[in-house]
Motif scaffolding. Structure first.
Motif, PDB file in Angstrom:
ATOM      1  N   VAL A 170      50.868 -21.370  22.483  1.00 25.70           N
ATOM      2  CA  VAL A 170      50.932 -21.186  23.931  1.00 25.70           C
ATOM      3  C   VAL A 170      49.540 -21.005  24.494  1.00 25.70           C
ATOM      4  N   CYS A 171      48.686 -20.277  23.753  1.00 21.24           N
ATOM      5  CA  CYS A 171      47.318 -19.989  24.197  1.00 21.24           C
ATOM      6  C   CYS A 171      46.343 -20.901  23.451  1.00 21.24           C
ATOM      7  N   VAL A 172      45.452 -21.506  24.179  1.00 21.78           N
ATOM      8  CA  VAL A 172      44.435 -22.375  23.560  1.00 21.78           C
ATOM      9  C   VAL A 172      43.150 -21.566  23.419  1.00 21.78           C
ATOM     10  N   PRO A 173      42.721 -21.262  22.180  1.00 21.59           N
ATOM     11  CA  PRO A 173      41.535 -20.423  21.983  1.00 21.59           C
ATOM     12  C   PRO A 173      40.276 -21.056  22.557  1.00 21.59           C
ATOM     13  N   ALA A 174      39.416 -20.196  23.094  1.00 26.84           N
ATOM     14  CA  ALA A 174      38.124 -20.671  23.639  1.00 26.84           C
ATOM     15  C   ALA A 174      37.053 -19.633  23.308  1.00 26.84           C
ATOM     16  N   SER A 175      35.888 -20.125  22.859  1.00 28.65           N
ATOM     17  CA  SER A 175      34.789 -19.215  22.505  1.00 28.65           C
ATOM     18  C   SER A 175      33.534 -19.457  23.347  1.00 28.65           C
ATOM     19  N   ASP A 176      33.647 -20.384  24.275  1.00 20.96           N
ATOM     20  CA  ASP A 176      32.485 -20.700  25.114  1.00 20.96           C
ATOM     21  C   ASP A 176      32.648 -20.152  26.530  1.00 20.96           C
ATOM     22  N   THR A 177      33.246 -18.998  26.635  1.00 20.30           N
ATOM     23  CA  THR A 177      33.518 -18.402  27.941  1.00 20.30           C
ATOM     24  C   THR A 177      32.301 -17.623  28.438  1.00 20.30           C
ATOM     25  N   THR A 178      32.345 -17.295  29.708  1.00 22.66           N
ATOM     26  CA  THR A 178      31.268 -16.484  30.308  1.00 22.66           C
ATOM     27  C   THR A 178      31.195 -15.128  29.631  1.00 22.66           C
ATOM     28  N   HIS A 179      32.374 -14.560  29.348  1.00 23.70           N
ATOM     29  CA  HIS A 179      32.400 -13.252  28.703  1.00 23.70           C
ATOM     30  C   HIS A 179      31.710 -13.307  27.346  1.00 23.70           C
ATOM     31  N   CYS A 180      31.971 -14.372  26.603  1.00 24.68           N
ATOM     32  CA  CYS A 180      31.365 -14.481  25.266  1.00 24.68           C
ATOM     33  C   CYS A 180      29.843 -14.574  25.364  1.00 24.68           C
ATOM     34  N   SER A 181      29.336 -15.338  26.324  1.00 25.73           N
ATOM     35  CA  SER A 181      27.880 -15.481  26.453  1.00 25.73           C
ATOM     36  C   SER A 181      27.236 -14.180  26.937  1.00 25.73           C
ATOM     37  N   ARG A 182      27.911 -13.456  27.813  1.00 23.18           N
ATOM     38  CA  ARG A 182      27.354 -12.216  28.355  1.00 23.18           C
ATOM     39  C   ARG A 182      27.323 -11.098  27.318  1.00 23.18           C
ATOM     40  N   THR A 183      28.277 -11.151  26.376  1.00 25.19           N
ATOM     41  CA  THR A 183      28.406 -10.013  25.448  1.00 25.19           C
ATOM     42  C   THR A 183      27.771 -10.251  24.094  1.00 25.19           C
ATOM     43  N   ALA A 184      27.134 -11.380  23.895  1.00 26.66           N
ATOM     44  CA  ALA A 184      26.589 -11.696  22.572  1.00 26.66           C
ATOM     45  C   ALA A 184      25.657 -10.608  22.068  1.00 26.66           C
ATOM     46  N   VAL A 185      24.703 -10.209  22.928  1.00 26.38           N
ATOM     47  CA  VAL A 185      23.715  -9.213  22.507  1.00 26.38           C
ATOM     48  C   VAL A 185      24.377  -7.864  22.261  1.00 26.38           C
ATOM     49  N   HIS A 186      25.396  -7.526  23.017  1.00 25.56           N
ATOM     50  CA  HIS A 186      26.105  -6.258  22.835  1.00 25.56           C
ATOM     51  C   HIS A 186      26.904  -6.259  21.531  1.00 25.56           C
ATOM     52  N   ARG A 187      27.524  -7.382  21.199  1.00 28.72           N
ATOM     53  CA  ARG A 187      28.286  -7.456  19.946  1.00 28.72           C
ATOM     54  C   ARG A 187      27.349  -7.307  18.754  1.00 28.72           C
ATOM     55  N   GLU A 188      26.172  -7.938  18.873  1.00 28.30           N
ATOM     56  CA  GLU A 188      25.206  -7.813  17.786  1.00 28.30           C
ATOM     57  C   GLU A 188      24.772  -6.362  17.613  1.00 28.30           C
ATOM     58  N   ALA A 189      24.643  -5.670  18.727  1.00 22.64           N
ATOM     59  CA  ALA A 189      24.239  -4.272  18.660  1.00 22.64           C
ATOM     60  C   ALA A 189      25.314  -3.425  17.991  1.00 22.64           C
ATOM     61  N   GLU A 190      26.585  -3.710  18.300  1.00 22.37           N
ATOM     62  CA  GLU A 190      27.672  -2.949  17.691  1.00 22.37           C
ATOM     63  C   GLU A 190      27.735  -3.191  16.193  1.00 22.37           C
ATOM     64  N   VAL A 191      27.570  -4.441  15.785  1.00 27.27           N
ATOM     65  CA  VAL A 191      27.583  -4.756  14.352  1.00 27.27           C
ATOM     66  C   VAL A 191      26.444  -4.027  13.654  1.00 27.27           C
ATOM     67  N   ALA A 192      25.245  -4.051  14.269  1.00 30.82           N
ATOM     68  CA  ALA A 192      24.083  -3.385  13.673  1.00 30.82           C
ATOM     69  C   ALA A 192      24.289  -1.876  13.588  1.00 30.82           C
ATOM     70  N   HIS A 193      24.872  -1.310  14.645  1.00 24.72           N
ATOM     71  CA  HIS A 193      25.084   0.129  14.664  1.00 24.72           C
ATOM     72  C   HIS A 193      26.049   0.563  13.556  1.00 24.72           C
ATOM     73  N   ILE A 194      27.139  -0.169  13.398  1.00 26.35           N
ATOM     74  CA  ILE A 194      28.110   0.185  12.360  1.00 26.35           C
ATOM     75  C   ILE A 194      27.506   0.016  10.978  1.00 26.35           C
ATOM     76  N   MET A 195      26.757  -1.067  10.775  1.00 21.38           N
ATOM     77  CA  MET A 195      26.146  -1.282   9.459  1.00 21.38           C
ATOM     78  C   MET A 195      25.131  -0.190   9.146  1.00 21.38           C
ATOM     79  N   GLU A 196      24.436   0.289  10.172  1.00 23.20           N
ATOM     80  CA  GLU A 196      23.488   1.381   9.946  1.00 23.20           C
ATOM     81  C   GLU A 196      24.220   2.628   9.453  1.00 23.20           C
ATOM     82  N   MET A 197      25.378   2.937  10.064  1.00 21.83           N
ATOM     83  CA  MET A 197      26.150   4.101   9.646  1.00 21.83           C
ATOM     84  C   MET A 197      26.713   3.910   8.239  1.00 21.83           C
ATOM     85  N   VAL A 198      27.112   2.689   7.912  1.00 21.02           N
ATOM     86  CA  VAL A 198      27.679   2.404   6.600  1.00 21.02           C
ATOM     87  C   VAL A 198      26.621   2.564   5.517  1.00 21.02           C
ATOM     88  N   THR A 199      25.418   2.054   5.777  1.00 19.16           N
ATOM     89  CA  THR A 199      24.373   2.093   4.751  1.00 19.16           C
ATOM     90  C   THR A 199      23.810   3.487   4.550  1.00 19.16           C
TER      91      THR A 199
END
Length: 944
Positions: free
Chosen positions: A669-698
């Motif tokens: 029913v839903c056609v996936p899309a990864s080239d949305t405005t939201h995806c482009s705006r949040t790229a740097v924030h997602r990278e920050a979240e991944v880095a933050h979690i990995m820092e806590m894990v290590t």
């Protein structure tokens, strides 16, 4: 007690003959008048009507029938009394008939002794005087009508009715060969004798006139040579052959066959001209207009038939009368017997006429062209077999017990209840101690190959040496469920496999045979003859039978699962006995479950008897509660299975992902899309979240070489962006998130037994119950704390503005982290798990973890669901029960628990948990965080 024993001994000394049972069901031993000495003459039956003498001591208040007490029947001053059950039955039927018309009746006089100087009729104990009660509606003619109509149907004896101005006298006639019904009127009655006699026969005609008849619009008709049912060639194939010839001398002649006394039907009565009928010293009554009498000797052969045949012919007669004015149904022959013109009878040996179950029919006008429509009427009226000849119809009926048809309804057939032949009673008699469990007797004659259920016929269950049998429909249903279960996944796994036959080694067994086989101490004693037991085994000649797999113990397991709840729901308990070559299954009294092993050698390998008992009890209990995991399609359930697993470095979501990719062909029913405005705006924030979690894990000890795997998994979980909760991108998110949560070195901390609690995390009130102290909840888990900040993180699309948006909103970039966390937390639980919800809506949000603890987690012992809103208890119960029904029929038993975890649903505990200061502080801080934007706007407004 001693007094009762002495009294009973005294009565036995005075009594003679067998006990007599009255319509009330009470039975009394008659007294021998010769033992009464000088009083004997006071208790004579002067007319010899066949009544018996009884002692009223201690039974004055007993009922001879529903409305007739001993005290109202006998002479008030006398100890002994005479009574005849036939008279009491007629009187009770009269009471009942008039009561339905709101006419109140009383017995003015019943039995009276010679000392009372009453009429000879009342001295017999076979007569009574009836009056209307004071103030009752109706007339004395109503009493006469009801008395005549009821007695002519119920009595096997001739009787006399006398009409008076204000009363009616009923009296059985003496059994002296002076046959006939007598209807007379007193000089002061409302009508004279001839008028009353004519009226009486009109009343008899009326009572044999059906109130209604069926409509025959779609009923077939028969041309000469055709039969109904169309696939039969002989009546016996449909209705069953005769057992023995019924004669006037047969002990059950009066009760087994009935006489039609009315005048609507014309009878040929060819035998009336014979010198004798039945026996050489018995004359042939002339019953052209109406029967000569009701006794066995006075009955007219052509008017005599089985009750089932009579019921059908009454309907045919009225259909004929309604169709053709002035034309009557004509019976050429019904019951038949020997007579002077035919000393061996008019019919060939074995004819159904000799049991009164067949008749030859014409119409009174002799017009054969009307037989076509007459055949329609016969089929429509319920005659079981009809055959059309050139000049008459031959009809026949099945055996039937009682006046009205009653059936035992099996899954695939309905069989008429019958009574056994009098000569064979000993084969079918049941011990009174067990009669409450006995199933009515039915007839297999001509029907042995008829199916009782999908996989078994009558022949499979009945005693091969006897025609009649008893068999509970519940037992047949049990057999079918076992057979269905045995073959449920057989063809699914291999369509070329043959049907695996479950054989009824023994079903119904006649009473004498079972008494010769079982000792009274055997648990199987007096069960097969009641129709409540069977022994099952496998067909040893079956192509698909493995003797090491297909054992009696396997059938016993199916019986526990499939028949345990069936029997209990039907009001019984189950008996299961394990034997060397079969399993015994029986219905038992609802308080008397029995499970036994005949010999330890019959147990499955490496199984103790106590373990077998526990396993069977567990299977029954879980099946009754609907907690057995048994999918409708095993292959589909196991192909789509996705069982949760505990945290482990060996976990690999990719395997499960490949399975899921095979299972659905439904259009997305839903056609996936990864080239949305939201995806482009949040790229740097997602990278920050991944880095933050990995820092806590290590910062914690990390397994060497795992960092790169964790980073890749976390990147695939939180670093990617795309819409929709389906499709390849979503499956990839699920795979990477699940791998990360299983591999990461942050725990759930709920491995201890009895600590796990589930609740809707937005409900701060219920959080007090679920978290803290000796209770643990997901929000307290280190792994939850690691992930929740990222999952609920916000960002500013425009750094110059204060408006924030979720980093992972459901519509723009959903992530499965919280669902996977709840599933992982649930699989780590053990012991008791407690669930806290406000209502049905909150319960719905916990479906994933609840499914894990009920269906998959084998270390959970029980689940308790507390519902805050009392009014929502039923809704929550219904919801959970619907889930369980869905899960038990769609889940793969290879990866689930054996049974759904026991669960209870209840209100809240009576004690209220107090909030700790730390809780209050934590909640206030969370509230400040949730409402910071509102507070900022309020402060700006106040400054303006």
């Amino acid at each position: 007690m001693l007094r009762l024993v002495l009294l009973w001994t005294f009565l036995l000394e005075l009594s003679y003959g067998e006990v007599v049972t009255f319509p009330s069901g009470e039975s009394y031993a008659p007294v021998n008048p010769e033992n009464l000495g000088d009083e004997a003459n006071d208790y004579d039956d002067p007319l010899g009507t066949g009544s018996l003498l009884f002692d009223s001591t201690g039974i004055d208040n007993d009922r001879l029938s529903l409305n007739i007490r001993v005290s109202s029947w006998k002479s008030p001053s006398m100890r002994y009394f005479r009574a005849h059950p036939d008279v009491i039955k007629c009187l009770q039927m009269t009471y009942t008939c008039l009561s339905s018309q709101r006419i109140r009746l009383s017995i003015a006089d019943g039995y009276r002794t010679g000392a009372d100087y009453q009429t000879n009729q009342l001295k017999t104990g076979s007569a009574a005087v009836l009056r209307l009660r004071e103030g009752s509606v109706g007339a004395v003619e109503n009493v006469a009508k009801a008395t005549i109509q009821q007695c002519v149907q119920e009595s096997g004896r001739d009787f006399a009715v006398t009409l008076y101005r204000d009363k009616v006298e009923l009296a059985l006639k003496a059994d002296d060969g002076n046959h006939g019904l007598r209807f007379t009127a007193d000089d002061n009655a409302t009508m004279d004798g001839p008028a009353f006699s004519a009226q009486a026969w009109d009343w008899i005609d009326a009572v044999y006139d059906p109130v209604s008849v069926p409509t025959c619009t779609d009923t077939p008709s028969l041309n000469p040579g055709e039969s109904f049912p169309s696939d039969t060639t002989a009546a016996e194939d449909v209705v069953g052959a005769i057992d023995n010839i019924v004669t006037r001398d047969s002990a059950d002649f009066i009760t087994r066959l009935v006489q039609y006394p009315a005048r609507h039907i014309e009878f040929a009565d060819e035998e009336r001209a014979s010198a004798w009928c039945g026996a050489e010293n018995t004359s042939c009554p002339d019953c052209t207009s109406h029967p000569e009498g009701l006794t066995a000797e006075a009955r007219c052969a052509d008017r005599v038939m089985s009750k089932r045949l009579l019921t059908a012919l009454k309907k045919v007669e009225k259909l004929v009368r309604n169709q053709w004015n002035g034309v009557r149904l004509k019976v050429l022959e019904a019951w038949d017997e020997a007579h002077a013109a035919s000393p061996s009878g008019d019919q060939p040996a074995g004819s159904l006429h000799y049991e009164g179950r067949a008749a030859r029919l014409q119409l009174s006008d002799g017009q054969d062209d009307k037989l076509l429509l007459l055949s329609t009427f016969c089929i429509c009226a319920g005659l079981d077999y009809v055959h059309s000849n050139d000049d008459h119809l031959y009809v026949a009926v099945k055996k039937q017990a009682g006046d009205s048809p009653a059936f035992v309804q099996y899954p695939s057939a309905a069989l008429l209840i019958v009574e056994p032949p009098l000569d064979d009673q000993r084969f079918y008699a049941v011990n009174k101690a067990y009669s409450g469990l006995a199933v009515p007797l039915v007839d297999s004659g001509g029907q042995e190959q008829s199916k009782l259920c999908d996989d078994a016929t009558i022949e499979d269950f009945k005693d091969p040496n006897k025609r009649y049998f008893r068999l509970s429909p519940v037992l047949v249903d049990c057999y079918q469920r076992i057979s269905t279960r045995e073959n449920k996944w057989n063809s699914e796994a291999n369509p070329s496999k043959t049907f695996r036959k479950v054989v009824v080694r023994k079903g119904y067994q006649n009473t004498l045979a079972q008494n010769n086989e079982y000792d009274v101490m055997d648990l199987r004693y007096s069960t097969h003859n009641l129709g409540i037991a069977m022994e099952l085994t496998y067909d040893p000649a079956g192509d698909d039978i493995d003797p090491d797999v297909h054992t009696p113990a396997r059938l016993a397991r199916w019986a526990a699962i499939k028949c345990g709840p069936l029997f209990i729901n039907a009001g019984y308990e189950i008996g299961i006995g394990l034997y060397g070559s079969s399993v015994y299954i029986a219905l038992r009294d609802k308080t008397d479950r029995a499970l036994w092993v005949a010999h330890p050698g019959y147990l499955p390998p490496n199984t103790a008897e106590c373990d077998w008992h526990l396993d069977m009890e567990t299977r029954i209990a879980n099946s009754v509660e609907g907690r057995i995991i048994e999918p409708d399609s095993l292959s589909h359930a196991c192909l789509t299975a996705d069982p949760p697993q505990k945290q482990s470095l060996d976990f690999d979501r990719a395997v499960n992902s490949r399975q899921r990719s095979k299972r659905s062909t439904v259009d997305e029913v839903c056609v996936p899309a990864s080239d949305t405005t939201h995806c482009s705006r949040t790229a740097v924030h997602r990278e920050a979240e991944v880095a933050h979690i990995m820092e806590m894990v290590t910062q914690k000890h990390l397994h060497p070489g795992l960092k790169n795997q964790l980073h890749a998994a976390l990147e695939g979980c939180l670093g990617v962006c795309g819409t929709c909760v389906q499709g390849e991108l979503w499956d990839s998110k699920v795979e990477h998130c699940d791998n990360f949560l299983h591999w990461v070195n942050f725990e759930l901390d709920n491995d201890e037994p009895n600590v796990t609690n589930l609740f809707y995390k937005e409900n701060s009130e219920l959080k007090m119950y679920a978290c803290g102290g000796d209770r643990h909840c997901l929000v307290e888990a280190p792994l939850f704390s690691l992930m929740i900040q990222a999952v609920e993180e916000r960002f500013r699309p425009d750094p110059a503005q204060s408006v924030e948006q979720l980093l992972y909103p459901v519509g723009s970039n959903p992530v499965p982290v919280l669902k996977l966390l709840s599933q992982l937390y649930a699989i780590h639980a053990s012991g008791k798990v407690t669930v806290w919800v406000k209502d049905k809506a909150e319960m719905q949000t916990l479906k994933t973890p609840v499914k894990v603890v009920l269906l998959y987690n084998k270390e959970v012992s029980d689940v308790i669901i507390h519902v805050e809103e009392q009014a929502s208890l039923d809704d929550v119960s219904g919801l959970v029960e619907s889930w369980v029904r869905q899960w038990t029929t769609s889940s793969c038993p290879d990866v689930t628990r054996n049974y759904v975890t026991p669960f209870t649903i209840d209100g809240m505990p009576t004690e209220r948990r107090k909030r700790s200061p730390e809780h209050e502080l934590r909640e206030s801080l969370l509230e400040r965080d949730r409402t910071w934007e509102k507070r900022w706007l309020d402060s700006r407004n106040s400054m303006m």
